[in-house]
Write a protein that holds these residues in place. Sequence first.
Motif, PDB file in Angstrom:
ATOM      1  N   GLU A  61       0.874  -1.181   0.000  1.00  0.00           N
ATOM      2  CA  GLU A  61       0.000   0.000   0.000  1.00  0.00           C
ATOM      3  C   GLU A  61       0.905   1.222   0.000  1.00  0.00           C
ATOM      4  N   ALA A  62       0.532   2.205  -0.797  1.00  0.00           N
ATOM      5  CA  ALA A  62       1.430   3.363  -0.888  1.00  0.00           C
ATOM      6  C   ALA A  62       1.088   4.465   0.104  1.00  0.00           C
ATOM      7  N   CYS A  63       0.119   4.234   0.971  1.00  0.00           N
ATOM      8  CA  CYS A  63      -0.143   5.232   2.012  1.00  0.00           C
ATOM      9  C   CYS A  63      -0.582   4.488   3.259  1.00  0.00           C
ATOM     10  N   HIS A 118       0.301  -4.610  -5.671  1.00  0.00           N
ATOM     11  CA  HIS A 118       0.386  -3.200  -5.275  1.00  0.00           C
ATOM     12  C   HIS A 118      -0.987  -2.539  -5.346  1.00  0.00           C
ATOM     13  N   CYS A 119      -1.181  -1.553  -4.486  1.00  0.00           N
ATOM     14  CA  CYS A 119      -2.435  -0.785  -4.531  1.00  0.00           C
ATOM     15  C   CYS A 119      -2.413   0.124  -5.761  1.00  0.00           C
ATOM     16  N   GLY A 120      -3.476   0.863  -5.974  1.00  0.00           N
ATOM     17  CA  GLY A 120      -3.560   1.742  -7.144  1.00  0.00           C
ATOM     18  C   GLY A 120      -2.543   2.881  -7.098  1.00  0.00           C
ATOM     19  N   GLY A 121      -1.972   3.130  -5.943  1.00  0.00           N
ATOM     20  CA  GLY A 121      -0.932   4.162  -5.831  1.00  0.00           C
ATOM     21  C   GLY A 121      -1.436   5.565  -6.099  1.00  0.00           C
ATOM     22  N   CYS A 122      -2.694   5.845  -5.664  1.00  0.00           N
ATOM     23  CA  CYS A 122      -3.240   7.169  -5.987  1.00  0.00           C
ATOM     24  C   CYS A 122      -2.443   8.296  -5.326  1.00  0.00           C
ATOM     25  N   MET A 123      -1.693   7.969  -4.269  1.00  0.00           N
ATOM     26  CA  MET A 123      -0.896   9.012  -3.596  1.00  0.00           C
ATOM     27  C   MET A 123       0.503   9.136  -4.200  1.00  0.00           C
ATOM     28  N   LEU A 124       0.826   8.270  -5.149  1.00  0.00           N
ATOM     29  CA  LEU A 124       2.172   8.310  -5.732  1.00  0.00           C
ATOM     30  C   LEU A 124       2.160   9.074  -7.043  1.00  0.00           C
TER      31      LEU A 124
HETATM   32  S1  SF4 Z   1      -4.725   3.280  -3.672  1.00  0.00           S
HETATM   33 FE1  SF4 Z   1      -4.335   5.289  -2.786  1.00  0.00          FE
HETATM   34  S2  SF4 Z   1      -5.551   5.305  -0.895  1.00  0.00           S
HETATM   35 FE2  SF4 Z   1      -5.386   3.174  -1.511  1.00  0.00          FE
HETATM   36  S3  SF4 Z   1      -3.614   2.405  -0.386  1.00  0.00           S
HETATM   37 FE3  SF4 Z   1      -2.884   3.087  -2.407  1.00  0.00          FE
HETATM   38  S4  SF4 Z   1      -2.187   5.165  -2.130  1.00  0.00           S
HETATM   39 FE4  SF4 Z   1      -3.465   4.640  -0.335  1.00  0.00          FE
END
Ligand code: SF4
Length: 474
Positions: free
Chosen positions: A361-363, A411-417
């Motif tokens: 998870e990127a956050c 991996h998550c969608g990385g919306c914060m990356l």
């Molecule tokens: S997709 Fe966005 S909100 Fe969800 S874990 Fe990844 S960075 Fe966080």
Amino acid sequence: MLWLALIKSPQPPFTKGGILFTDKLLITLQFAFCNLKFAIKLSNPLACLPLWDLGKMKKTPKSLRLQIGLFGRTNVGKSSFLNFIAGQDVAITSPIAGTTTDVVEKAMELLPVGPVVFLDTAGLDDTSGLAEARLKKTVKIFDRSDVLVLVAEPNIWTEYEDQVLEEARQREIPVILMVNKIDLDQPSESFIEKIREKTDRILFCSSVDPTRRDPSVNAFKKILIEICPEEFLKPPPLVGDLLPAGGLAVLIVPIDLEAPKGRLILPQVQTIREALDSDAAVYVVKEREYAHALQKLKTPPDLVICDSQVVVKMVADTPGSVKCTTFSILFSRNKGDLIEMAKGAAVIDTLNPGDKILIAEACSHHAIEDDIGRVKIPRWLRQYVGGDLQMDVSSGRDYPDNLAEYKLIVHCGGCMLTRREMLARIQRAKEEKIPITNYGLSISFSQGVIKRVLSPFPVALDALEVEMKKIKAT
Ligand code: SF4
Ligand SMILES: Nc1nc2c(ncn2[C@@H]2O[C@H](COP(=O)(O)OP(=O)(O)OP(=O)(O)O)[C@@H](O)[C@H]2O)c(=O)[nH]1
Ligand SMILES: [Mg+2]
């Protein structure tokens, strides 16, 4: 400055600063200037830069292709490195110093960075014996380069390397230092220490060893992603290219516990906005109303997009002739590397009970009871594999160091990356030879609908199918 004033001046005769410039005076000045340049060149090869080029201010990109200038003393292996990266003989190489006498250009698609052109220059040093005109051509490549690769040899550092670094620093061109020929000589600790003081973007390579090509190319791409100017990392479209003007997209948006109160989430809003920018219309429904909403439409939509969590129901309710995909797939292409992520999804077929999976998870968001990354995806993957899997979760901006321990990264969608950060994470996984996919693709794969939802992206679908065939064959 004087020369700059002269070349910008009108035809002689003319007066400047109280001096009358005649034809004769101009020729004399030009002659003196060339001699001065030649004299400087003897002691410093870079000095053959026309004076008006020296210390040129910040560069702007010259083309849509990232221009990568290859610099280095004669015979260090610049052309060999180009051939190594290209995987074919593009430039002539030989043990004779001064083999490359003119700039060799090689355009290629260096995924995931995109279109690049390598500019292989003639070696620059006192032994090259090149005509001044050719030297000039080489140094002109500073003007064209968006990124510079300085090729050097182990344990050899001369004034020339320092000059290239200094010229690049003045022009604010990012540099990758490529220490080549490590098969002939191992770089000593003191040499490594010395070059680390100059830059931390260093690669070690042997350009004549095909068995080391993949790791070397991956390491090179990783640094390239980190340093290449922002404008070359422009994301591909999110959805605009999938919708004709006047077309219609249906968005299936679950309103569940994870949905924020009173609003849509950013990926949904961005998709709507890009569809509108493409002069298409958007119809937003919850999954329960979708089938009914579809029946009411006079003509079928051009594209249906759903949240991955309702992908099975969406595929079941969508006629085979209507294109459909998921938000996750749209963002995987836009933010990262859909082809690599699709290949990674195929690896789910090779998982065995007991395998170790990294959920990245990127956050560090607040996990809810039925969290997608921590609960639902592990459950679906375990069901698919038919046994337990070891699931580690990493969250936040730190990507774990121990990637090599895992069989697969989800991996998550990385919306914060940023796109650069996401690409760097994918590249690190590639470097460590660990397959990587994302939440949405893993869900679609484990639910048996991945081919259907990847069909709007034939290249990614093809990559997935090739990978699946490879896996079956082993
Ligand atoms: S997709 Fe966005 S909100 Fe969800 S874990 Fe990844 S960075 Fe966080
Ligand atoms: N052993 C070994 N030889 C190498 C390597 N890279 C290049 N060479 C050899 O070094 C010689 C010079 O290589 P080139 O690629 O022509 O060097 P260059 O820097 O392009 O040289 P110029 O064009 O003359 O400036 C050739 O004989 C190559 O085969 C390497 O990593 N290991
Ligand atoms: Mg060469």
